[in-house]
Design a protein around this motif. Structure first.
Motif, PDB file in Angstrom:
ATOM      1  N   ALA A  38      -0.541 -12.236   7.646  1.00 49.29           N
ATOM      2  CA  ALA A  38      -0.592 -12.765   6.283  1.00 49.29           C
ATOM      3  C   ALA A  38      -2.016 -13.089   5.860  1.00 49.29           C
ATOM      4  O   ALA A  38      -2.392 -12.899   4.697  1.00 49.29           O
ATOM      5  CB  ALA A  38       0.287 -14.012   6.169  1.00 49.29           C
ATOM      6  N   ARG A  39      -2.822 -13.554   6.805  1.00 47.12           N
ATOM      7  CA  ARG A  39      -4.214 -13.874   6.466  1.00 47.12           C
ATOM      8  C   ARG A  39      -4.998 -12.607   6.121  1.00 47.12           C
ATOM      9  O   ARG A  39      -5.809 -12.593   5.183  1.00 47.12           O
ATOM     10  CB  ARG A  39      -4.893 -14.620   7.620  1.00 47.12           C
ATOM     11  N   CYS A  84      -7.392  -9.030   1.936  1.00 43.20           N
ATOM     12  CA  CYS A  84      -7.413  -7.768   1.189  1.00 43.20           C
ATOM     13  C   CYS A  84      -7.157  -8.016  -0.291  1.00 43.20           C
ATOM     14  O   CYS A  84      -7.854  -7.448  -1.157  1.00 43.20           O
ATOM     15  CB  CYS A  84      -6.355  -6.819   1.738  1.00 43.20           C
ATOM     16  N   ARG A  85      -6.180  -8.840  -0.595  1.00 43.36           N
ATOM     17  CA  ARG A  85      -5.868  -9.102  -2.000  1.00 43.36           C
ATOM     18  C   ARG A  85      -7.033  -9.788  -2.704  1.00 43.36           C
ATOM     19  O   ARG A  85      -7.314  -9.498  -3.879  1.00 43.36           O
ATOM     20  CB  ARG A  85      -4.602  -9.959  -2.087  1.00 43.36           C
ATOM     21  N   THR A 129      -2.202  -3.421   0.088  1.00 40.77           N
ATOM     22  CA  THR A 129      -1.640  -3.668   1.415  1.00 40.77           C
ATOM     23  C   THR A 129      -0.156  -3.295   1.445  1.00 40.77           C
ATOM     24  O   THR A 129       0.443  -3.017   0.400  1.00 40.77           O
ATOM     25  CB  THR A 129      -1.775  -5.152   1.802  1.00 40.77           C
ATOM     26  N   PRO A 130       0.495  -3.348   2.615  1.00 45.00           N
ATOM     27  CA  PRO A 130       1.937  -3.093   2.671  1.00 45.00           C
ATOM     28  C   PRO A 130       2.783  -4.099   1.903  1.00 45.00           C
ATOM     29  O   PRO A 130       3.969  -3.840   1.655  1.00 45.00           O
ATOM     30  CB  PRO A 130       2.244  -3.165   4.180  1.00 45.00           C
ATOM     31  N   GLU A 131       2.217  -5.223   1.532  1.00 41.03           N
ATOM     32  CA  GLU A 131       2.974  -6.251   0.829  1.00 41.03           C
ATOM     33  C   GLU A 131       2.881  -6.126  -0.691  1.00 41.03           C
ATOM     34  O   GLU A 131       3.525  -6.893  -1.412  1.00 41.03           O
ATOM     35  CB  GLU A 131       2.494  -7.643   1.265  1.00 41.03           C
ATOM     36  N   ASP A 132       2.113  -5.164  -1.177  1.00 43.08           N
ATOM     37  CA  ASP A 132       1.952  -4.979  -2.613  1.00 43.08           C
ATOM     38  C   ASP A 132       2.902  -3.906  -3.122  1.00 43.08           C
ATOM     39  O   ASP A 132       3.519  -3.169  -2.344  1.00 43.08           O
ATOM     40  CB  ASP A 132       0.504  -4.602  -2.929  1.00 43.08           C
ATOM     41  N   ASP A 133       3.028  -3.821  -4.449  1.00 40.41           N
ATOM     42  CA  ASP A 133       3.811  -2.743  -5.036  1.00 40.41           C
ATOM     43  C   ASP A 133       3.217  -1.405  -4.621  1.00 40.41           C
ATOM     44  O   ASP A 133       1.996  -1.241  -4.555  1.00 40.41           O
ATOM     45  CB  ASP A 133       3.812  -2.859  -6.555  1.00 40.41           C
ATOM     46  N   TYR A 134       4.066  -0.440  -4.354  1.00 38.82           N
ATOM     47  CA  TYR A 134       3.585   0.885  -3.972  1.00 38.82           C
ATOM     48  C   TYR A 134       3.086   1.616  -5.223  1.00 38.82           C
ATOM     49  O   TYR A 134       3.858   1.857  -6.150  1.00 38.82           O
ATOM     50  CB  TYR A 134       4.705   1.700  -3.331  1.00 38.82           C
ATOM     51  N   GLN A 184     -10.288   3.169  -5.183  1.00 39.80           N
ATOM     52  CA  GLN A 184      -9.361   2.182  -4.640  1.00 39.80           C
ATOM     53  C   GLN A 184      -9.268   2.329  -3.135  1.00 39.80           C
ATOM     54  O   GLN A 184      -9.209   3.443  -2.616  1.00 39.80           O
ATOM     55  CB  GLN A 184      -7.970   2.370  -5.259  1.00 39.80           C
ATOM     56  N   LEU A 185      -9.228   1.192  -2.426  1.00 41.72           N
ATOM     57  CA  LEU A 185      -8.967   1.160  -0.988  1.00 41.72           C
ATOM     58  C   LEU A 185      -7.543   0.694  -0.749  1.00 41.72           C
ATOM     59  O   LEU A 185      -7.025  -0.184  -1.451  1.00 41.72           O
ATOM     60  CB  LEU A 185      -9.932   0.225  -0.271  1.00 41.72           C
ATOM     61  N   VAL A 186      -6.903   1.280   0.267  1.00 40.39           N
ATOM     62  CA  VAL A 186      -5.561   0.890   0.707  1.00 40.39           C
ATOM     63  C   VAL A 186      -5.638   0.611   2.201  1.00 40.39           C
ATOM     64  O   VAL A 186      -6.179   1.426   2.960  1.00 40.39           O
ATOM     65  CB  VAL A 186      -4.539   2.014   0.440  1.00 40.39           C
ATOM     66  N   TRP A 187      -5.098  -0.524   2.633  1.00 43.82           N
ATOM     67  CA  TRP A 187      -5.206  -0.926   4.050  1.00 43.82           C
ATOM     68  C   TRP A 187      -3.828  -1.155   4.642  1.00 43.82           C
ATOM     69  O   TRP A 187      -2.938  -1.721   3.997  1.00 43.82           O
ATOM     70  CB  TRP A 187      -6.028  -2.205   4.157  1.00 43.82           C
TER      71      TRP A 187
END
Length: 270
Positions: free
Chosen positions: A84-85, A90-91, A97-102, A57-60
């Motif tokens: 947002a783009r 990434c999604r 990303t920081p906008e996803d569930d941790y 898994q990659l996390v950005w």
């Protein structure tokens, strides 16, 4: 499972685009990309193309370079729309990303929560005698200029400082709502503590390096480790029993002849 991190790949440089292919595969492990992958969506895609199949898994998280209002084609997006783009891209590619569930995962047999964050900076890493409105001029007295001043636009916020305040407030509230029994790996492109943003050759560059609002986050939010980049000064420090890992790769002149690309990956131990 192991956790690795690297920042500041700066894939706008051909040598760095070539170098990332030398990173060895670790198919059972996770990799954090802690900002400044590059300036365009193409640079982000190059990193994902080269690294996604090598890791589970990659996390950005974004750095300032991703947020620069530069165009791959057409009119460049600015501020929140640009961020947002990159999140959307990434999604689309399966990158967190920081906008996803941790995510909560077992690293080295220990259950931890990976917390990717986007917090920006607000010029508060400055001496007490320097007023906020004088911070940029103070840096310029030492011959320092940061491209963010013309390229990192805060739209629709009035300033980068306002955007930073909004990001810190929203992220802090989100962290306050988490199960405190699970320790966190905090990830942000900019360092969370002022004393970590001391650059010996260009000390006044500190104003573009973070915010004092996060000075106690490593203890407030039960961190096992804090991952950052931005400084191009790889280091490991322990503060209050918490590991602070600066994981920058850097520009070609900073890594060539000093370390192999694979060695730039830092294993984050919990």
């Amino acid at each position: 499972m192991k956790l690795y991190a690297v920042a500041d790949l700066h894939l706008g440089h051909p040598a760095n685009r070539e170098a990332i292919h030398a990173i060895e595969a670790r198919p059972n492990d996770w990799l954090i990309l802690a900002g400044d992958v590059g300036e365009t969506e193409r640079h982000l895609d190059l990193a994902i193309d080269a690294l996604q199949d090598k890791f589970r898994q990659l996390v950005w998280v974004p750095g300032n370079h991703e947020l620069w209002a530069v165009a791959s084609h057409g009119t460049p997006l600015k501020g929140e729309a640009r961020y947002a783009r990159f999140v959307q891209r990434c999604r689309e590619r399966g990158v967190l990303t920081p906008e996803d569930d941790y995510p909560v995962i077992a690293v080295d047999g220990t259950l931890v929560r990976i917390v990717p964050m986007f917090l920006l900076y607000d010029y508060s890493f400055r001496p007490a005698h320097v007023a906020l409105e004088s911070a940029v001029a103070w840096a310029r007295e030492a011959g320092l200029r940061c491209a963010d001043e013309s390229l990192l636009l805060a739209t629709p916020h009035a300033s980068r400082g306002d955007w930073c305040a909004a990001r810190v407030a929203a992220t802090g509230a989100r962290l306050d709502g988490l199960d405190a029994a699970i320790p966190n790996i905090l990830v942000n492109h900019w360092p969370l503590r002022e004393e970590l943003a001391r650059l010996p050759r260009i000390p006044r560059f500190s104003i573009w390096c973070g915010t004092t609002r996060t000075q106690d986050w490593h203890t407030r939010f039960n961190a096992r480790a804090v991952v950052s980049g931005h400084l191009h000064m790889p280091s490991s420090r322990v503060i209050d029993g918490v590991a602070f890992e600066e994981v920058s790769f850097g520009y070609p002149k900073q890594w060539r002849g000093r370390r192999e690309p694979d060695a730039a990956l830092r294993r984050i131990r919990v």
